[in-house]
Design an enzyme around this catalytic site. Structure first.
Site, PDB file in Angstrom:
ATOM      1  CB  ALA A  10     -22.713  54.218  13.321  1.00 37.02           C
ATOM      2  CB  ILE A  13     -18.524  58.239   4.934  1.00 39.02           C
ATOM      3  CG1 ILE A  13     -18.093  57.554   3.641  1.00 39.02           C
ATOM      4  CG2 ILE A  13     -18.341  59.749   4.825  1.00 39.02           C
ATOM      5  CD1 ILE A  13     -19.030  57.789   2.461  1.00 39.02           C
ATOM      6  CG  ASN A  93     -28.114  54.569  -0.950  1.00 44.13           C
ATOM      7  OD1 ASN A  93     -28.420  53.832  -0.011  1.00 44.13           O
ATOM      8  ND2 ASN A  93     -26.878  54.647  -1.414  1.00 44.13           N
ATOM      9  CB  ILE A 116     -22.156  62.414   1.721  1.00 44.77           C
ATOM     10  CG1 ILE A 116     -21.506  63.726   2.163  1.00 44.77           C
ATOM     11  CG2 ILE A 116     -21.089  61.348   1.443  1.00 44.77           C
ATOM     12  CD1 ILE A 116     -20.655  63.619   3.426  1.00 44.77           C
ATOM     13  CG  ASP A 149     -15.686  64.018  -7.783  1.00 44.08           C
ATOM     14  OD1 ASP A 149     -15.395  62.824  -7.622  1.00 44.08           O
ATOM     15  OD2 ASP A 149     -16.861  64.425  -7.847  1.00 44.08           O
ATOM     16  CG  HIS A 181     -20.001  62.818  -6.645  1.00 45.10           C
ATOM     17  ND1 HIS A 181     -18.665  63.111  -6.430  1.00 45.10           N
ATOM     18  CD2 HIS A 181     -20.352  61.975  -5.647  1.00 45.10           C
ATOM     19  CE1 HIS A 181     -18.240  62.462  -5.353  1.00 45.10           C
ATOM     20  NE2 HIS A 181     -19.239  61.768  -4.864  1.00 45.10           N
ATOM     21  CG  MET A 233     -16.846  60.304   1.102  1.00 51.75           C
ATOM     22  SD  MET A 233     -17.076  61.516  -0.220  1.00 51.75           S
ATOM     23  CE  MET A 233     -17.703  62.913   0.690  1.00 51.75           C
TER      24      MET A 233
HETATM   25  P1  ADP Z   1     -20.307  54.272   3.748  1.00 51.95           P
HETATM   26  O1  ADP Z   1     -19.011  53.574   3.509  1.00 51.95           O
HETATM   27  O2  ADP Z   1     -20.889  54.887   2.507  1.00 51.95           O
HETATM   28  O3  ADP Z   1     -20.285  55.198   4.923  1.00 51.95           O
HETATM   29  P2  ADP Z   1     -21.694  52.345   5.410  1.00 51.95           P
HETATM   30  O4  ADP Z   1     -22.624  51.250   5.084  1.00 51.95           O
HETATM   31  O5  ADP Z   1     -20.441  52.017   6.162  1.00 51.95           O
HETATM   32  O6  ADP Z   1     -21.365  53.092   4.048  1.00 51.95           O
HETATM   33  O7  ADP Z   1     -22.450  53.451   6.253  1.00 51.95           O
HETATM   34  C1  ADP Z   1     -23.740  53.900   6.017  1.00 51.95           C
HETATM   35  C2  ADP Z   1     -24.412  54.122   7.349  1.00 51.95           C
HETATM   36  O8  ADP Z   1     -25.708  54.645   7.090  1.00 51.95           O
HETATM   37  C3  ADP Z   1     -24.588  52.851   8.194  1.00 51.95           C
HETATM   38  O9  ADP Z   1     -24.048  53.042   9.482  1.00 51.95           O
HETATM   39  C4  ADP Z   1     -26.103  52.666   8.238  1.00 51.95           C
HETATM   40  O10 ADP Z   1     -26.564  52.126   9.474  1.00 51.95           O
HETATM   41  C5  ADP Z   1     -26.574  54.101   8.051  1.00 51.95           C
HETATM   42  N1  ADP Z   1     -27.955  54.216   7.593  1.00 51.95           N
HETATM   43  C6  ADP Z   1     -28.619  53.493   6.668  1.00 51.95           C
HETATM   44  N2  ADP Z   1     -29.902  53.902   6.562  1.00 51.95           N
HETATM   45  C7  ADP Z   1     -30.056  54.915   7.431  1.00 51.95           C
HETATM   46  C8  ADP Z   1     -31.135  55.756   7.809  1.00 51.95           C
HETATM   47  N3  ADP Z   1     -32.328  55.655   7.257  1.00 51.95           N
HETATM   48  N4  ADP Z   1     -30.909  56.680   8.757  1.00 51.95           N
HETATM   49  C9  ADP Z   1     -29.706  56.813   9.329  1.00 51.95           C
HETATM   50  N5  ADP Z   1     -28.647  56.065   9.028  1.00 51.95           N
HETATM   51  C10 ADP Z   1     -28.817  55.117   8.099  1.00 51.95           C
END
Ligand code: ADP
Length: 336
Positions: A10, A13, A93, A116, A149, A181, A233
C-alpha cells in the site's frame, strides 16, 4: 500458475508496482500485504480486466499472503521522519526485512526474495544472515533490486550526450551498473567504448556519475521533502520482477541481463569476482544469469573492459561497501 506477493503493497512504491504486476501476463495470482490498506488497494486493482486474481491481506494475514508464493517482493519500510537519523531508519527497516524474510522462509520456502527496502547494501545482508541463522539460506534466491540505478544510468547518459542523437532507448544496450545501491557505492559502467570516450573527452564523466549516484536526492528535493522516488522505482522494480517471471516461464529476457545485489560466495562466478576485485565484500551487484527465476551465475566480463575513471569509481565503492554490509550482518548477529 505464478503467484507474486508484494509486502508493503500500500506504500508509495508498493501501489504502482502492484499496478504494473497486475498488467503482467506472467502473473496469475497477485497477493498484496501491508500493515494498512492492502485489501483496499487490491479491491481497486481487482477491477482491472487482466486475468490475474488480485487479493489483499491485512496485518494479521501474512501467512495467507505468502502461502505458495513463487516471488516475494519487499518494498515495506518506513520513510525517514524529521529528527530520525539514517541509522534509526536502518534499524527499523532492518527489523521489518528480518521479520518478513523469516515469514517468507516459513510460508513460501521456495520463493525468490526481492529486496527493495533501503538501505539495500545492508538490508540484503540482513535478509541473507536471517536465512542462514534459520538454516534455510539459498543464495540464488535472494536478490537486492538495484534496477533504478540502471534506469537512471541509461536516462542520464542520453541526457549528458544529447538525447537528439543518443536516444534513451538505445542506451539500454550500452550501460549497466555494478557495486551497491547508495551514493558512491553505485558504479555505472558504460560498456560501449565509443560512448565512454565521448563522455570523458567532453569532461562529462564527473557530473554524469554524480547524477546517477545521487539521483534520489533530486527527486526528494523536487517533491519538497514530501516523498522520495516511488514511480521510477516501481517501474524499475517491475522490470526486475519481469526478468524473473520470464525466466520462470522459460522466456528470453527482452533486455540485457540486469544486475542484482547478491551474496557472492554462494553463486557461481562470485568468489572469482571477489578475488578479481580483491575485496572482502561478500555482497555485490553485477549482471546475473538466471535459470528458472534463480540467480545461477554472476557476470564479471564487464570488469575486463573498464575505463580508468570507472576503475577509480569502483575503488571508492569497494572502500565503502563492506562497511554497509557489516552493519547488516551485525544487526542479525547481535540478536542471537
Ligand atoms: P516507499 O515510498 O518507500 O514505498 P512508504 O512509506 O510509502 O515508502 O511505503 C512503505 C509501506 O510499507 C507502507 O505502506 C507501510 O505500511 C508498509 N510497511 C511498513 N512496515 C511493514 C511491515 N512490517 N509489513 C508490511 N508492510 C509494512
Amino acid at each position: 500458475m505464478t503467484k507474486v506477493t508484494v509486502l508493503g503493497a500500500a506504500g508509495g512504491i508498493g501501489q504502482p508496482l502492484s499496478l504494473l504486476l497486475k498488467m503482467s501476463p506472467y502473473v496469475s495470482r497477485l497477493a498484496l500485504y501491508d500493515l494498512r490498506l492492502a485489501p483496499g488497494v487490491a479491491r481497486d486493482l481487482s477491477h482491472i480486466n487482466t486475468n490475474s486474481k488480485c487479493t489483499g491481506y491485512d496485518k494479521d494475514e501474512l501467512r495467507e499472503a505468502l502461502d505458495g508464493a513463487h516471488i516475494v517482493v519487499i518494498p515495506a519500510g518506513v520513510p525517514r521522519k524529521p529528527g530520525m537519523t539514517r541509522d534509526d531508519l536502518f534499524k527499523i527497516n532492518a527489523g521489518i526485512v528480518a521479520n518478513l524474510v523469516s515469514a517468507t522462509a516459513k510460508y513460501a520456502p521456495s520463493a525468490r526474495i526481492l529486496v527493495i527496502s533501503n538501505p539495500v547494501n545492508s538490508t540484503v545482508p540482513v535478509a541473507c544472515e536471517t536465512l542462514k541463522k534459520m538454516g534455510v539460506f539459498q543464495p540464488g534466491k535472494v536478490m537486492g533490486v538495484t534496477t533504478l540505478d540502471v534506469v537512471r544510468a541509461q536516462t542520464f547518459l542520453s541526457d549528458s550526450l544529447g538525447a537528439d542523437h543518443y536516444s534513451r532507448e538505445s542506451m539500454k544496450r550500452h550501460v549497466t551498473v555494478v557495486g551497491g545501491h547508495s551514493g558512491t557505492t553505485i558504479v555505472p559502467i558504460v560498456t560501449d567504448p565509443k560512448l565512454r570516450s565521448k563522455l570523458v573527452s567532453r569532461r562529462l564523466y564527473d557530473s554524469y556519475i554524480h547524477r546517477v549516484q545521487f539521483g534520489g536526492d533530486e527527486v526528494v528535493e523536487a517533491k519538497q521533502g514530501a516523498g522520495s522516488a516511488t514511480l521510477s522505482m516501481a517501474l524499475a522494480g517491475f522490470q526486475f520482477v519481469d526478468q524473473i517471471l520470464r525466466s520462470i516461464h522459460l522466456e528470453k529476457p527482452d533486455v540485457a541481463p540486469l544486475p542484482a545485489f547478491v551474496y557472492l560466495p554462494g553463486i557461481e562466478g562470485g568468489k572469482e569476482l571477489q578475488s578479481k576485485l580483491n575485496t572482502r565484500a561478500e555482497y555485490f551487484a553485477a549482471p546475473v544469469e538466471l535459470l528458472r527465476g534463480d540467480v545461477v551465475k554472476i557476470d564479471s566480463q564487464w570488469l575486463e573492459k573498464l575505463g580508468d575513471l570507472e576503475k577509480k569509481s569502483l575503488a571508492v565503492c569497494l572502500g565503502e561497501l563492506d562497511t554497509n554490509i557489516q552493519k547488516g550482518r551485525r544487526f542479525v548477529q547481535s540478536k542471537l
